[in-house]
Design a protein around this motif. Structure first.
Motif, PDB file in Angstrom:
ATOM      1  N   ASP A   8      -8.219  -0.182  -4.256  1.00  0.00           N
ATOM      2  CA  ASP A   8      -7.127  -0.938  -3.661  1.00  0.00           C
ATOM      3  C   ASP A   8      -5.992   0.060  -3.376  1.00  0.00           C
ATOM      4  O   ASP A   8      -5.985   1.161  -3.928  1.00  0.00           O
ATOM      5  CB  ASP A   8      -6.687  -2.007  -4.680  1.00  0.00           C
ATOM      6  N   ASP A  10      -1.984  -0.813  -2.584  1.00  0.00           N
ATOM      7  CA  ASP A  10      -0.684  -1.151  -3.189  1.00  0.00           C
ATOM      8  C   ASP A  10      -0.847  -1.402  -4.681  1.00  0.00           C
ATOM      9  O   ASP A  10      -1.630  -2.271  -5.094  1.00  0.00           O
ATOM     10  CB  ASP A  10      -0.116  -2.430  -2.566  1.00  0.00           C
ATOM     11  N   GLY A  48      -1.748 -10.266   1.195  1.00  0.00           N
ATOM     12  CA  GLY A  48      -1.376  -9.951   2.566  1.00  0.00           C
ATOM     13  C   GLY A  48       0.024 -10.424   2.900  1.00  0.00           C
ATOM     14  O   GLY A  48       0.650 -11.176   2.146  1.00  0.00           O
ATOM     15  N   SER A 109      -7.463  -2.595   1.518  1.00  0.00           N
ATOM     16  CA  SER A 109      -6.163  -3.203   1.233  1.00  0.00           C
ATOM     17  C   SER A 109      -5.958  -4.459   2.061  1.00  0.00           C
ATOM     18  O   SER A 109      -6.552  -4.607   3.127  1.00  0.00           O
ATOM     19  CB  SER A 109      -5.074  -2.180   1.564  1.00  0.00           C
ATOM     20  N   ASN A 110      -5.065  -5.319   1.572  1.00  0.00           N
ATOM     21  CA  ASN A 110      -4.688  -6.495   2.355  1.00  0.00           C
ATOM     22  C   ASN A 110      -3.438  -6.252   3.193  1.00  0.00           C
ATOM     23  O   ASN A 110      -2.953  -7.160   3.853  1.00  0.00           O
ATOM     24  CB  ASN A 110      -4.444  -7.698   1.430  1.00  0.00           C
TER      25      ASN A 110
END
Ligand SMILES: O=C(O)COP(=O)(O)O
Length: 228
Positions: A8, A10, A48, A109-110
């Motif tokens: 991932d 963040d 997101g 990642s979103n």
């Protein structure tokens, strides 16, 4: 043996919280809405930017005003993505070591796809082979689709891959895709939360990952994580 690690972004590789919060509060100010604290924003991140803004605006805000707020956020964040954002301590050496040992590395990642690619290029250059973010038409995490497409691009298989992340969204993404998830305690949620969400292991420093991956094969790894 594990040969692929999907990370991932963040809260796992990069501490992006202050820049994300600045983008949220810029948009809230433009709308004359009350600002959010860093701690509140930390809890809002993970699904997101659309969910981030929906959670940040006052309860009961209309869809139209929420969309306007989203537009202000996008406008601001796209040009302020890297003001205070930095890799967590130990991440750069970890990625270098993974590469040197022959692991394939991807980032899922979103956040916006362009921001993910820009940040990965800037900080991790050729240590990350595949970097994907939120793209139109591809369901976001925790849907497993982004994991499958990254594995295909890397030429990797599920049985030799682990997912590493800092949130419930990451744990569920990994499990939805049939992968073990190693949680990281330094990110946006913390150890207790990740354990409760079902992370297969939780590490407290990036260097611990290397030890986990290189010392044991996959079946043993599954046993060993229970003892951590
Ligand atoms: O932008 C988000 O909501 C979360 O991004 P991440 O998937 O890299 O944690």
């Amino acid at each position: 043996m594990i040969d692929t690690v999907l990370f991932d972004l963040d809260g796992t590789l990069l501490n992006t919280l202050e820049d994300i919060a600045a983008g949220v509060n810029h948009a809230l100010r433009k709308m004359n809405f009350p600002e959010r604290s860093l701690e509140e924003v930390r809890q809002f991140v993970g699904n997101g930017v659309i969910m981030l803004i929906k959670r940040a605006v006052p309860a009961g805000t209309s869809e139209e005003l929420t969309n306007t707020c989203l537009m202000y956020n996008k406008e601001y964040y796209s040009s302020h993505v890297n003001e205070k954002t930095r890799p967590y301590e130990g991440i750069l050496p970890l990625l270098k070591a993974l590469k040197a040992k022959g692991f394939k590395v991807g980032v899922i990642s979103n956040k916006y796809d362009s921001a993910v690619k820009d940040l990965c290029r800037l900080y991790f250059s050729d240590d990350v082979t595949v970097a994907v973010g939120n793209r139109t038409g591809v369901p976001t995490k925790p849907a497993p689709d982004c994991v499958y497409s990254a594995l295909e691009e890397l030429g990797s298989v599920k049985s030799q891959t682990v997912f590493v992340g800092d949130s419930d969204v990451d744990v569920h993404t990994a499990h939805n895709a049939g992968l073990p998830c190693i949680g990281v305690s330094w990110g946006f949620r913390g150890r207790t939360f990740l354990e409760k969400e079902g992370a297969d292991a939780v590490i407290d420093a990036p260097s611990e990952l290397l030890t986990l991956l290189t010392s044991v094969s996959m079946p043993k790894y599954k046993e060993s994580v229970k003892r951590l």
